[in-house]
Enzyme design. Structure first.
Site, PDB file in Angstrom:
ATOM      1  CB  SER A  89      -0.879  -0.018   1.257  1.00  0.00           C
ATOM      2  OG  SER A  89      -1.475   1.235   1.441  1.00  0.00           O
ATOM      3  CE1 TYR A 115      -3.603  -2.074   5.497  1.00  0.00           C
ATOM      4  CE2 TYR A 115      -3.211   0.230   4.960  1.00  0.00           C
ATOM      5  CZ  TYR A 115      -3.461  -1.066   4.563  1.00  0.00           C
ATOM      6  OH  TYR A 115      -3.546  -1.352   3.220  1.00  0.00           O
ATOM      7  CE  LYS A 171      -1.451  -4.355   3.606  1.00  0.00           C
ATOM      8  NZ  LYS A 171      -1.761  -5.598   2.911  1.00  0.00           N
TER       9      LYS A 171
END
Ligand code: UDP
Length: 379
Positions: A149, A173, A177
């Site tokens: 992302s 989050y 990643k």
């Protein structure tokens, strides 16, 4: 024909990619826990791909396709479970080592939620990736496309953002990643033979042009595009525009929106490149390279669909940045991929999906099992 395992393949990006892979002639095995995906999405994918008849394997397994083995198999399972993964590699692949490549979509993706539930994010996103890599090792599969992302870049003034920009995520989050990217780089460095693509998505939106599959968020959407679609459908009163005082041309946040079908095709290309070239670790931004503000999107949606969207400008959302736009040239150079669809295409297709499915897949059958299977002829 390649057999590809899609973790999280019943979700938004996974289901569109599943269709692209089936249309390219591949066999697809999906493992999904349906926490944010629907078996109905894949039933519709199999219709769109004209796979024909259906076959029930077990209450929570089904397969669709002409002849044996099925072109599309769906297994309910959790990527943190070695048993579920073994089952996907063994049964789903039509025998051990039947899986040629894995596309890893399964994971949690809501920034705000990750701040309140960090352990859940580390568990699903990081432990899930560790378990998957272990399973790939057990089954001799070394080709992986990972859903990363642009959130990795954190808050940056750099426009556009190249892959070489520093990684400075600002929420759990994003940390998860970054951790998985790091882990995959370590794995590739330690063991010869790995073919890995880290695909850093910018803002995937829109839907398949048929309006049969699209984004179906659980509860109140966090992201702009699905929220805007629900305002258009009358499910939400008005759009809240987070900040009108950003240093951008109209004061609202600028993002790089890309059509989910372009993104899905990007995965197809990444797989082709990994399989055609020597082992490598490929890191690519997937974005259009164009920035659009919140108000650009609102106006395009209104003009394309002949609607008026009520909105109010409110305070900035914590953790947001002014501008995030991909430097997309590396993806074009390395795999000849660039987005083909416009903002108007995104608005048209997104609205086609939302207006035909006001409750998402809920109007159909979100649960795997009986009614889904009974509705289909069993061959
Ligand atoms: N945004 C907004 N209202 C919303 C949701 C998002 O104004 O209800 C803005 C947000 O501030 C950002 C852009 O829309 O400028 C895209 O946000 P989104 O959450 O879709 O994606 P992000 O880029 O944050 O991952």
């Amino acid at each position: 024909m390649t057999t590809v395992l899609l973790t999280g393949g019943a979700g938004f990006i996974g289901s569109h990619t599943c269709l692209v892979l089936l249309e390219a002639g591949h066999r697809v095995v999906v493992i999904d826990d349906f926490s944010n995906g629907s078996p109905e999405a894949l039933r519709r994918v199999s219709e769109l791909a004209r796979l024909g008849s259906w076959r029930q394997l077990a209450p929570e397994q089904w397969a669709a396709g002409e002849g044996q083995p099925a072109r599309l198999t769906l297994l309910k399972g959790d990527v943190r479970s070695p048993q579920d993964l073994d089952r996907a590699f063994e049964d789903g692949g039509g025998g051990d080592s039947g899986i040629d490549a894995v596309l890893h979509f399964a994971g949690l993706k809501a920034v705000g939620e990750s701040m309140g539930q960090p352990l859940r994010y580390w568990d699903v996103n990081v432990v899930g990736a560790v378990r998957l890599l272990e399973a790939m090792g057990r089954h001799g599969c070394q080709t992986l496309v990972f859903s990363s992302s642009a959130t990795l870049y954190g808050i940056t003034d750099r426009v556009p953002i190249p892959e070489t920009a520093p990684l400075q995520p600002i929420n759990p989050y994003g940390y998860t990643k970054a951790a998985v990217e790091r882990m995959l780089a370590d794995v590739a460095a330690s063991t010869p033979g790995w073919r890995i693509a880290l695909l850093r998505y910018f803002n995937p939106v829109g839907a398949h042009p048929s309006g049969r599959i699209g984004e179906d968020p659980n509860g109140r959407p966090n992201n702009l595009f699905p929220f805007l679609c629900q305002v258009a459908a009358g499910r939400r009163q008005q759009l809240e525009v987070f900040g009108g005082d950003w240093p951008t041309p109209d004061g609202t946040g600028v993002r790089d929106y890309l059509h989910v079908m372009d993104l899905a095709e990007g995965h197809g290309r990444a797989l082709e490149v990994l399989q055609a070239e020597p082992p490598q670790l490929l890191t690519l931004n997937l974005g259009s390279g164009c920035g659009h503000s919140v108000l650009d999107l609102v106006r395009s949606f209104e003009a394309t669909n002949g609607l008026t969207l009520p909105y109010a400008v409110v305070d900035r959302r914590p953790g947001d940045s002014a501008i995030s736009v991909a430097d997309h040239r590396e993806a074009e150079r390395r795999m000849g991929w660039r987005t083909k669809r416009s903002l108007a295409d995104i608005c048209r297709d997104g609205w086609a999906w939302q207006s035909a499915n006001p409750e998402g897949y809920r109007g159909s059958d979100r649960q795997p099992g009986r009614s889904l299977i009974q509705a289909q002829p069993v061959s």
